[in-house]
Design a protein around this motif. Structure first.
Motif, PDB file in Angstrom:
ATOM      1  N   PHE A  35       4.734  -4.448   6.303  1.00  0.00           N
ATOM      2  CA  PHE A  35       4.583  -4.294   4.862  1.00  0.00           C
ATOM      3  C   PHE A  35       4.091  -2.895   4.507  1.00  0.00           C
ATOM      4  CE2 PHE A  35       5.580  -8.592   4.491  1.00  0.00           C
ATOM      5  CZ  PHE A  35       5.636  -8.961   3.157  1.00  0.00           C
ATOM      6  N   ALA A  36       3.203  -2.330   5.313  1.00  0.00           N
ATOM      7  CA  ALA A  36       2.719  -0.973   5.062  1.00  0.00           C
ATOM      8  C   ALA A  36       3.871   0.023   5.136  1.00  0.00           C
ATOM      9  CB  ALA A  36       1.634  -0.612   6.069  1.00  0.00           C
ATOM     10  N   PHE A  37       4.773  -0.185   6.089  1.00  0.00           N
ATOM     11  CA  PHE A  37       5.933   0.695   6.243  1.00  0.00           C
ATOM     12  C   PHE A  37       6.916   0.508   5.084  1.00  0.00           C
ATOM     13  CE2 PHE A  37      10.183   1.666   7.869  1.00  0.00           C
ATOM     14  CZ  PHE A  37       9.985   2.959   8.330  1.00  0.00           C
ATOM     15  N   MET A  38       7.113  -0.737   4.652  1.00  0.00           N
ATOM     16  CA  MET A  38       8.085  -1.029   3.604  1.00  0.00           C
ATOM     17  C   MET A  38       7.642  -0.535   2.232  1.00  0.00           C
ATOM     18  SD  MET A  38       9.220  -4.916   4.622  1.00  0.00           S
ATOM     19  CE  MET A  38       9.949  -5.165   3.003  1.00  0.00           C
ATOM     20  N   TYR A  39       6.349  -0.659   1.935  1.00  0.00           N
ATOM     21  CA  TYR A  39       5.869  -0.394   0.585  1.00  0.00           C
ATOM     22  C   TYR A  39       5.119   0.925   0.439  1.00  0.00           C
ATOM     23  CZ  TYR A  39       7.121  -5.190  -0.551  1.00  0.00           C
ATOM     24  OH  TYR A  39       7.812  -6.356  -0.757  1.00  0.00           O
ATOM     25  N   ARG A  40       5.125   1.751   1.463  1.00  0.00           N
ATOM     26  CA  ARG A  40       4.420   3.023   1.330  1.00  0.00           C
ATOM     27  C   ARG A  40       5.090   3.867   0.253  1.00  0.00           C
ATOM     28  NH1 ARG A  40       5.963   6.257   6.925  1.00  0.00           N
ATOM     29  NH2 ARG A  40       8.235   6.099   6.745  1.00  0.00           N
ATOM     30  N   SER A  41       4.260   4.572  -0.495  1.00  0.00           N
ATOM     31  CA  SER A  41       4.764   5.332  -1.634  1.00  0.00           C
ATOM     32  C   SER A  41       3.805   6.461  -1.954  1.00  0.00           C
ATOM     33  CB  SER A  41       4.930   4.406  -2.852  1.00  0.00           C
ATOM     34  OG  SER A  41       5.177   5.160  -4.023  1.00  0.00           O
ATOM     35  N   ASP A  42       4.340   7.539  -2.491  1.00  0.00           N
ATOM     36  CA  ASP A  42       3.520   8.669  -2.925  1.00  0.00           C
ATOM     37  C   ASP A  42       3.447   8.752  -4.447  1.00  0.00           C
ATOM     38  OD1 ASP A  42       3.067   9.496  -0.297  1.00  0.00           O
ATOM     39  OD2 ASP A  42       4.932  10.663  -0.255  1.00  0.00           O
ATOM     40  N   GLY A  43       4.044   7.786  -5.132  1.00  0.00           N
ATOM     41  CA  GLY A  43       4.117   7.829  -6.580  1.00  0.00           C
ATOM     42  C   GLY A  43       2.889   7.282  -7.267  1.00  0.00           C
ATOM     43  N   ALA A  44       3.051   7.021  -8.569  1.00  0.00           N
ATOM     44  CA  ALA A  44       1.937   6.549  -9.398  1.00  0.00           C
ATOM     45  C   ALA A  44       1.498   5.144  -9.014  1.00  0.00           C
ATOM     46  CB  ALA A  44       2.348   6.589 -10.874  1.00  0.00           C
ATOM     47  N   SER A 111      -2.499   0.117   9.389  1.00  0.00           N
ATOM     48  CA  SER A 111      -1.660  -0.071   8.199  1.00  0.00           C
ATOM     49  C   SER A 111      -1.949   1.006   7.158  1.00  0.00           C
ATOM     50  CB  SER A 111      -1.914  -1.456   7.592  1.00  0.00           C
ATOM     51  OG  SER A 111      -1.561  -2.483   8.485  1.00  0.00           O
ATOM     52  N   THR A 112      -3.225   1.337   6.994  1.00  0.00           N
ATOM     53  CA  THR A 112      -3.610   2.387   6.045  1.00  0.00           C
ATOM     54  C   THR A 112      -3.004   3.726   6.461  1.00  0.00           C
ATOM     55  OG1 THR A 112      -5.684   1.253   5.535  1.00  0.00           O
ATOM     56  CG2 THR A 112      -5.569   3.595   4.995  1.00  0.00           C
ATOM     57  N   TYR A 113      -3.030   3.990   7.762  1.00  0.00           N
ATOM     58  CA  TYR A 113      -2.445   5.231   8.273  1.00  0.00           C
ATOM     59  C   TYR A 113      -0.932   5.258   8.044  1.00  0.00           C
ATOM     60  CZ  TYR A 113      -0.852   8.757  11.597  1.00  0.00           C
ATOM     61  OH  TYR A 113      -0.228   9.841  12.180  1.00  0.00           O
ATOM     62  N   ILE A 114      -0.260   4.147   8.340  1.00  0.00           N
ATOM     63  CA  ILE A 114       1.194   4.070   8.149  1.00  0.00           C
ATOM     64  C   ILE A 114       1.550   4.210   6.677  1.00  0.00           C
ATOM     65  CG2 ILE A 114       3.211   2.549   8.317  1.00  0.00           C
ATOM     66  CD1 ILE A 114       1.969   1.365  10.841  1.00  0.00           C
ATOM     67  N   PHE A 115       0.766   3.554   5.827  1.00  0.00           N
ATOM     68  CA  PHE A 115       1.019   3.616   4.386  1.00  0.00           C
ATOM     69  C   PHE A 115       0.816   5.033   3.859  1.00  0.00           C
ATOM     70  CE2 PHE A 115       0.195   3.067  -0.101  1.00  0.00           C
ATOM     71  CZ  PHE A 115       1.088   2.061  -0.477  1.00  0.00           C
TER      72      PHE A 115
END
Length: 236
Positions: A35-44, A111-115
């Motif tokens: 889930f961390a890999f799927m939902y990682r984002s740099d946006g708002a 997960s935090t690192y991957i995200f």
């Protein structure tokens, strides 16, 4: 009440062997990473999605694994045997919670690192996640003690997963349905608010209330798990 580090260590080793042998339980460590890999984002929406990943992981990993480990022992009738050993209530509960805490902390850190989530006040975030792990471990203990089989324990986690994970998202309807406001006091909602506050660089005093509410949840649920375990001890 005496606490024996040797007994706690023995319980941790025993649980680790059961955890590593049961792939239906141990596979849960992959979901937070996925889930961390799927939902990682740099946006708002980064803070919102990160909070979702963490809340989902706490319910699906921490509570699920804890509930299943306890229920599996009940199904094999080994929990009753453990209760009858010289190990105290604290020995058993700390020992059976320590492994899940370690696994959850390691997986959530990864997960935090991957995200790719980062904040200037990492200590507050670590404290909030640490307290939340204790909270969800208590939830898993309660579900496990109420369940008679591994299947029952698995099913008992679904209400926790739905309410605690989706609760923060239901708050978008609070203007139309005032009763929904009660969901704001869920630990998952408070963790989401904390992450959002960290995202905008809120002052430390603005972060205290979410931590207090999450801590109250953790204390209350831990006490309930202790009382329920003691009740099971008296019923043997």
């Amino acid at each position: 009440m005496n606490v024996s580090l040797k007994r706690i260590q023995a319980i941790i080793v025993k649980d680790y062997k059961e955890f590593s042998r049961n792939y239906a339980i141990s596979v849960m460590i992959l979901f937070p990473l996925l889930f961390a890999f799927m939902y990682r984002s740099d946006g708002a929406e980064q803070a919102t999605m990160y909070a979702f990943v963490i809340n989902f992981s706490l319910a699906m990993l921490t509570s699920f694994v804890q509930a299943c480990l306890i229920a599996e022992e009940k199904e094999r009738n080994t929990l009753r045997s453990l209760m009858m050993t010289p190990a105290s209530m604290l020995d058993v509960l700390i020992g059976k919670s320590a492994l899940v805490f370690i696994i959850s902390a390691a997986v959530l850190a990864l997960s935090t690192y991957i995200f790719g989530y980062d904040t200037s006040n990492m200590m507050v975030l670590v404290a909030a996640i640490g307290i939340s792990i204790l909270l969800y471990t208590a939830v898993g203990t309660i579900c496990g003690l109420y369940s008679k089989t591994l299947i029952e324990a698995s099913l008992s986690i679904f209400p926790v997963l739905i309410i605690f994970t989706m609760g923060p998202f239901a708050l978008v309807f609070e203007e139309d349905y005032p009763f929904v406001k009660v969901l704001r006091y869920l630990p998952s909602s408070q963790l989401s608010e904390l992450v959002a506050a960290l995202e905008i660089g809120a002052a430390t005093n603005e972060l205290v209330m979410p931590l207090v509410i999450i801590s109250i949840w953790a204390i209350v649920l831990t006490v309930i798990s202790f009382v329920l375990y003691k009740k099971r001890l008296m019923d043997r």
